[in-house]
Write a protein that holds these residues in place. Sequence first.
Motif, PDB file in Angstrom:
ATOM      1  N   GLU A 149       0.836  -1.200   0.000  1.00 21.71           N
ATOM      2  CA  GLU A 149       0.000   0.000   0.000  1.00 21.71           C
ATOM      3  C   GLU A 149       0.872   1.252   0.000  1.00 21.71           C
ATOM      4  O   GLU A 149       0.641   2.192  -0.774  1.00 21.71           O
ATOM      5  CB  GLU A 149      -0.932   0.031   1.211  1.00 21.71           C
ATOM      6  CG  GLU A 149      -1.804   1.288   1.236  1.00 21.71           C
ATOM      7  CD  GLU A 149      -2.479   1.554   2.574  1.00 21.71           C
ATOM      8  OE1 GLU A 149      -3.493   2.249   2.576  1.00 21.71           O
ATOM      9  OE2 GLU A 149      -1.979   1.077   3.602  1.00 21.71           O
ATOM     10  N   ILE A 150       1.891   1.270   0.857  1.00 22.37           N
ATOM     11  CA  ILE A 150       2.758   2.437   0.949  1.00 22.37           C
ATOM     12  C   ILE A 150       3.494   2.666  -0.372  1.00 22.37           C
ATOM     13  O   ILE A 150       3.562   3.793  -0.876  1.00 22.37           O
ATOM     14  CB  ILE A 150       3.738   2.276   2.128  1.00 22.37           C
ATOM     15  CG1 ILE A 150       2.968   2.368   3.458  1.00 22.37           C
ATOM     16  CG2 ILE A 150       4.830   3.343   2.074  1.00 22.37           C
ATOM     17  CD1 ILE A 150       3.783   1.998   4.666  1.00 22.37           C
ATOM     18  N   HIS A 151       4.018   1.592  -0.955  1.00 24.76           N
ATOM     19  CA  HIS A 151       4.716   1.757  -2.230  1.00 24.76           C
ATOM     20  C   HIS A 151       3.762   2.158  -3.359  1.00 24.76           C
ATOM     21  O   HIS A 151       4.167   2.860  -4.294  1.00 24.76           O
ATOM     22  CB  HIS A 151       5.455   0.474  -2.593  1.00 24.76           C
ATOM     23  CG  HIS A 151       6.865   0.429  -2.094  1.00 24.76           C
ATOM     24  ND1 HIS A 151       7.782   1.432  -2.350  1.00 24.76           N
ATOM     25  CD2 HIS A 151       7.531  -0.489  -1.342  1.00 24.76           C
ATOM     26  CE1 HIS A 151       8.937   1.127  -1.786  1.00 24.76           C
ATOM     27  NE2 HIS A 151       8.814  -0.028  -1.169  1.00 24.76           N
ATOM     28  N   SER A 152       2.506   1.720  -3.268  1.00 30.15           N
ATOM     29  CA  SER A 152       1.560   2.115  -4.318  1.00 30.15           C
ATOM     30  C   SER A 152       1.221   3.598  -4.237  1.00 30.15           C
ATOM     31  O   SER A 152       0.854   4.217  -5.235  1.00 30.15           O
ATOM     32  CB  SER A 152       0.271   1.277  -4.216  1.00 30.15           C
ATOM     33  OG  SER A 152      -0.508   1.659  -3.100  1.00 30.15           O
ATOM     34  N   LEU A 153       1.344   4.187  -3.041  1.00 23.21           N
ATOM     35  CA  LEU A 153       1.068   5.604  -2.845  1.00 23.21           C
ATOM     36  C   LEU A 153       2.319   6.468  -2.959  1.00 23.21           C
ATOM     37  O   LEU A 153       2.222   7.666  -3.216  1.00 23.21           O
ATOM     38  CB  LEU A 153       0.432   5.824  -1.464  1.00 23.21           C
ATOM     39  CG  LEU A 153      -0.942   5.180  -1.240  1.00 23.21           C
ATOM     40  CD1 LEU A 153      -1.326   5.273   0.230  1.00 23.21           C
ATOM     41  CD2 LEU A 153      -1.998   5.841  -2.118  1.00 23.21           C
ATOM     42  N   ASP A 154       3.481   5.876  -2.762  1.00 24.63           N
ATOM     43  CA  ASP A 154       4.716   6.648  -2.706  1.00 24.63           C
ATOM     44  C   ASP A 154       5.878   5.794  -3.201  1.00 24.63           C
ATOM     45  O   ASP A 154       6.322   4.874  -2.515  1.00 24.63           O
ATOM     46  CB  ASP A 154       4.973   7.106  -1.271  1.00 24.63           C
ATOM     47  CG  ASP A 154       6.191   8.011  -1.144  1.00 24.63           C
ATOM     48  OD1 ASP A 154       6.883   8.236  -2.144  1.00 24.63           O
ATOM     49  OD2 ASP A 154       6.449   8.493  -0.023  1.00 24.63           O
ATOM     50  N   GLN A 155       6.371   6.107  -4.389  1.00 22.65           N
ATOM     51  CA  GLN A 155       7.501   5.371  -4.948  1.00 22.65           C
ATOM     52  C   GLN A 155       8.826   6.088  -4.726  1.00 22.65           C
ATOM     53  O   GLN A 155       9.865   5.654  -5.229  1.00 22.65           O
ATOM     54  CB  GLN A 155       7.300   5.163  -6.448  1.00 22.65           C
ATOM     55  CG  GLN A 155       6.062   4.348  -6.802  1.00 22.65           C
ATOM     56  CD  GLN A 155       5.968   4.079  -8.284  1.00 22.65           C
ATOM     57  OE1 GLN A 155       6.776   3.344  -8.859  1.00 22.65           O
ATOM     58  NE2 GLN A 155       4.986   4.699  -8.937  1.00 22.65           N
ATOM     59  N   THR A 156       8.818   7.166  -3.974  1.00 19.70           N
ATOM     60  CA  THR A 156      10.023   7.978  -3.800  1.00 19.70           C
ATOM     61  C   THR A 156      10.803   7.621  -2.543  1.00 19.70           C
ATOM     62  O   THR A 156      11.871   8.203  -2.299  1.00 19.70           O
ATOM     63  CB  THR A 156       9.677   9.467  -3.752  1.00 19.70           C
ATOM     64  OG1 THR A 156       9.019   9.773  -2.506  1.00 19.70           O
ATOM     65  CG2 THR A 156       8.766   9.860  -4.916  1.00 19.70           C
ATOM     66  N   ARG A 157      10.293   6.699  -1.720  1.00 16.14           N
ATOM     67  CA  ARG A 157      10.944   6.391  -0.448  1.00 16.14           C
ATOM     68  C   ARG A 157      11.076   4.889  -0.249  1.00 16.14           C
ATOM     69  O   ARG A 157      10.408   4.093  -0.910  1.00 16.14           O
ATOM     70  CB  ARG A 157      10.144   6.999   0.715  1.00 16.14           C
ATOM     71  CG  ARG A 157      10.081   8.515   0.651  1.00 16.14           C
ATOM     72  CD  ARG A 157       9.226   9.102   1.749  1.00 16.14           C
ATOM     73  NE  ARG A 157       9.336  10.554   1.773  1.00 16.14           N
ATOM     74  CZ  ARG A 157       8.529  11.392   1.121  1.00 16.14           C
ATOM     75  NH1 ARG A 157       7.516  10.918   0.388  1.00 16.14           N
ATOM     76  NH2 ARG A 157       8.707  12.690   1.186  1.00 16.14           N
TER      77      ARG A 157
END
Length: 595
Positions: A425-433
């Motif tokens: 979920e986190i990677h689907s919302l934010d690919q910069t971290r």
Amino acid sequence: MSREDYPRPDLVRKQWQNLNGKWAFAFDDARQGLSLGWQRGEGDMNQTINVPFAYQAKLSGIGDRTPHDHVWYRRHFTVDHGEDERVLLHFGAVDYAASVFVNGQMVIQHESGETPFQVDVTAYLTGGQNLLAVLADDPHADETIPRGKQTWEERPRSIWYTNTTGIWQTVWLEVVPATYLTGVRFTPQYDQGAVTIDAALNQLPEQAAIEYRITFKGELVAEGRVTATARHMQWGVDLLQNHIFRSNFHWAGWSWTPEHPNLFEVALTVGKDSVASYFGMRKLSTAHGMVYLNNRPYYQKLVLDQGYWPDGGLTAPTDEAFKKDIMLAKAMGFNGCRKHQKVEDPRFLYWADHLGYLVWGECASAPVFNHDAVRRSMHEWDEIIARDYNHPSIAVWTPLNESWGVPNIQFDRQQQHFAQALYHEIHSLDQTRLVSGNDGWSQVETDLCTIHDYGHGEDDEPEAQAAFRQRLATPDNLLAAMPSDKRIFADGFSWQGQPMLLTECGGVSFEPGDAGGWGYTVVSSPQAYLKALERIVSAIYASPVLWGFCYTQLTDVEQEMNGLLTFDRAPKVAAAEIKKILDAYHPESVVSPAK
């Protein structure tokens, strides 16, 4: 004392009104305030509280640690706005669930104790004074609520600190035109020297356009106008369009790093709405067992930061207090922190962005695992990333810590699925971290192999010290270690070459005077304190496989006395002496080329 600083530093408007300060307040243990008409201004709310400090904090003017599940707030306000303008009511954070009333009518309910929410209250306002009332529900017997380090008892003990109930971040009003920007996201495309801008409007009128102007240290970099064809717009901006910036696109030219926290200033305008923001150009990645910042290996020297203050609890007493914590940590040689079991105030992130300080973002964990705990955690992470996406200082997201809330993750496939779902979920919302899936042990999918180890021995324990060094010597040794009798990876998962970091260690306690409390390792003098710190750090630096560490911890917190600073931020030993220890190795990693 009240908090007067601008509460949303990555989307700034000039026309706003702070509602912090004195409010009427009452405990509502019988939950009868609604029937008594407190939301309509009826009845006697017999206390006064200083918002945004929770009633448990001394700065609230109450300072009562007794758990109360239901509390009420009430105040009047006036606001000037034009016929075509809208009035937005904002709450930085209310722990845990909030019901908000304007002039007796409910305008919004929000669940999540660490994230902001807003509501358009224009239709509920009168021409003169308006009544604002808030009911905060924080049922302490409900273990599905993410609490983190907050105690569920009347007094803090062990690693559990004073609990927080109700409003604990700024309450404020904002006057906006009929069409306005509801949000903006900046995604740096570091390798291309570009940035992607996502902007959202509350509505899409005919012939709407968004104008942007990007500057760097006062020099214009890019400007343009984009026709709005939908409420949610996305466009890319080439930052290398002039020769000056093209020739300076390198490590220290205009990239963001802790050593060079370069920021681009942005002005966005749509119709009558104008906002100011900023972003940093930086890239986080992993390769060859190392963490890379802007395509170069970067060794992270972090300190664990609980985000508590003696008189404010979870709420910093002033904006300057955030800046002071970061400056003190940097003076001791740290280049970042792991914010532990707390979503920190955006003002802290503002200072981390501007001063140059890496942040590992984390949220409070629920004590138990069930359907409600899963639902609440997933919802919270969606709102966390929506709030904090633009801050270049945030390097890593940490959705779980030491299997808190997932006690059987080592072997329970359902709990493993939950951890994997959070990771994705986190990677689907934010690919910069990067994402540290379950920091400490029993890890499933993760970008980093993070290990907690406090077993580094005391002065009279040479065998324990030698064993600590040996555990850090090779990947196999680290993976075979059993911190707190836990395996590093959960059943069915294994190390896939991710960078290894020691993300909790230290915990040395030196108590000036007779302060009481406890620490993982206790010493009796400043000299012994520095000796213990040097022994731990030198063992970490001797490891050829670790690519960073996080020392426990920045400050003492209530009864936990293992801080580098006292609870009121007084240094226990000279910052320069600690910096000398931390600077003993890896200073070249900041500027060395990738290999």
